[in-house]
Design a protein around this motif. Structure first.
Motif, PDB file in Angstrom:
ATOM      1  N   THR A   1      63.933  46.208 -13.064  1.00  0.00           N
ATOM      2  CA  THR A   1      63.864  46.636 -11.652  1.00  0.00           C
ATOM      3  C   THR A   1      62.428  46.862 -11.227  1.00  0.00           C
TER       4      THR A   1
ATOM      5  N   LEU B   1      60.598  43.550 -10.864  1.00  0.00           N
ATOM      6  CA  LEU B   1      60.954  42.865  -9.616  1.00  0.00           C
ATOM      7  C   LEU B   1      60.252  43.533  -8.432  1.00  0.00           C
ATOM      8  N   ASN B   2      60.253  44.855  -8.413  1.00  0.00           N
ATOM      9  CA  ASN B   2      59.588  45.555  -7.308  1.00  0.00           C
ATOM     10  C   ASN B   2      58.088  45.301  -7.290  1.00  0.00           C
TER      11      ASN B   2
ATOM     12  N   GLU C   1      70.900  44.803 -12.166  1.00  0.00           N
ATOM     13  CA  GLU C   1      69.606  45.192 -11.571  1.00  0.00           C
ATOM     14  C   GLU C   1      69.086  44.060 -10.679  1.00  0.00           C
TER      15      GLU C   1
ATOM     16  N   PHE D   1      68.538  43.936  -6.515  1.00  0.00           N
ATOM     17  CA  PHE D   1      67.277  43.509  -5.895  1.00  0.00           C
ATOM     18  C   PHE D   1      67.523  42.406  -4.869  1.00  0.00           C
TER      19      PHE D   1
ATOM     20  N   ASN E   1      66.783  42.691  -0.896  1.00  0.00           N
ATOM     21  CA  ASN E   1      65.631  41.902  -0.433  1.00  0.00           C
ATOM     22  C   ASN E   1      66.097  40.486  -0.121  1.00  0.00           C
TER      23      ASN E   1
ATOM     24  N   GLU F   1      64.034  37.132  -0.880  1.00  0.00           N
ATOM     25  CA  GLU F   1      63.405  36.917  -2.193  1.00  0.00           C
ATOM     26  C   GLU F   1      64.256  35.984  -3.064  1.00  0.00           C
TER      27      GLU F   1
END
Ligand code: NAG
Ligand code: NAG
Ligand code: NAG
Length: 253
Positions: free
Chosen positions: A112, A115-116, A158, A162, A166, A169
């Motif tokens: 996570t 990815l962030n 996870e 995401f 988002n 993405e």
């Protein structure tokens, strides 16, 4: 003479304080030696990198540029996406079996958090283990308690969270595939809620052609690209065999 000197000194001191207020408030920049994360500019962290012989802590970047912020609308394959190797192999992690992990680790951040921070490619080693699919950093195609990190579904969820949060993405998963159970990968992707994001095999270009544009992939919500290292999975589960679509360059450290 003495008086002039001390006035001069005072001016120098004021100048130094002014310069320091200006420079010191914005922390250390990339490559400067540091002792704590807080010493470095925002977006940087204080780390060592033993792999390149750099054993002194320096400020390093942890977030890449988002490639689509530089130029928009290109085919997916014309961007560079930051990818992590053994993305699940978190340093200091304990096996979800309760055992200590004896396998090498590669990451300091959870998936996570990767990815962030801008990672868009994940390399995951998947094994049949305990009647499920697990992420293991193992040997001989067999997972053991001491090489088993956690059930794959945890990390797939996870990624699902995401992609859901988002909506523009795109994420790519490279599976180092040791799964032999029938429809094993499809089942775990289905269970994670990721199947609806899958970019279909039928739209992947053969013979090195361009991919659809990122905008097209986002608009169709086909924002998860999955490759397997097992060629048979293309026929049995419709999952792209990576070497039909991917090339790898030589890499030396
Ligand atoms: C492996 O872990 C499981 C718990 O997940 C435990 O039941 C089993 O006994 C362990 N096996 C060994 C060989 O330690
Ligand atoms: C992803 O979504 C979260 C929650 O809305 C947001 O805080 C974050 O900035 C987004 N990240 C990207 C890369 O767009
Ligand atoms: C996965 O989900 C699809 C769509 O719901 C379904 O048709 C398929 O049978 C499922 N496959 C497995 C192996 O569970």
């Amino acid at each position: 003479m003495k008086r002039i000197n001390s006035v001069f000194n005072l001016q120098i001191r004021c100048l130094f304080i002014a310069v320091c207020l200006f420079v010191c408030s914005s922390g250390l920049t990339i490559g400067e030696t540091c002792s704590a994360d807080g010493d470095c500019d925002t977006g940087l962290r204080c780390e060592t990198c033993a792999a390149n012989g750099n054993t002194r802590s320096r400020c390093v970047r942890i977030q890449p540029m988002n490639p689509t912020s530089k130029v928009k609308g290109l085919p997916f394959n014309q961007y560079s996406w930051l990818t992590t190797h053994n993305s699940y192999a978190l340093s200091g992690a304990k096996s979800a079996t309760g055992s200590a992990i004896l396998a090498p680790t590669n990451q300091e951040d959870s998936v996570t958090s990767q990815l962030n921070n801008g990672v868009r490619g994940l390399m995951l080693d998947m094994y049949d283990f305990q009647n499920d699919i697990w992420l293991c950093h193992s040997i001989g195609g067999q997972c053991y308690n001491f090489t088993a990190f956690q059930p794959a579904i945890n990390v797939l969820k996870e990624i699902q969270a995401f992609l859901e949060a988002n909506t523009s993405e795109i994420v790519t998963i490279f599976i180092e595939d040791y799964v032999t159970s029938s429809q094993g990968l499809t089942k775990v992707f289905n269970a994670s809620g990721l199947s609806k994001y899958l970019f279909p095999l039928s739209r992947m270009p053969k013979n090195g052609g361009d991919w659809p544009t990122v905008d097209d992939m986002v608009q169709k919500n086909q924002r998860l690209v999955v490759f397997t290292s097992k060629s048979s999975k293309e026929a049995t589960e419709g999952i792209a065999y990576e070497w039909n679509y991917v090339v790898e360059n030589q890499c030396e450290f």
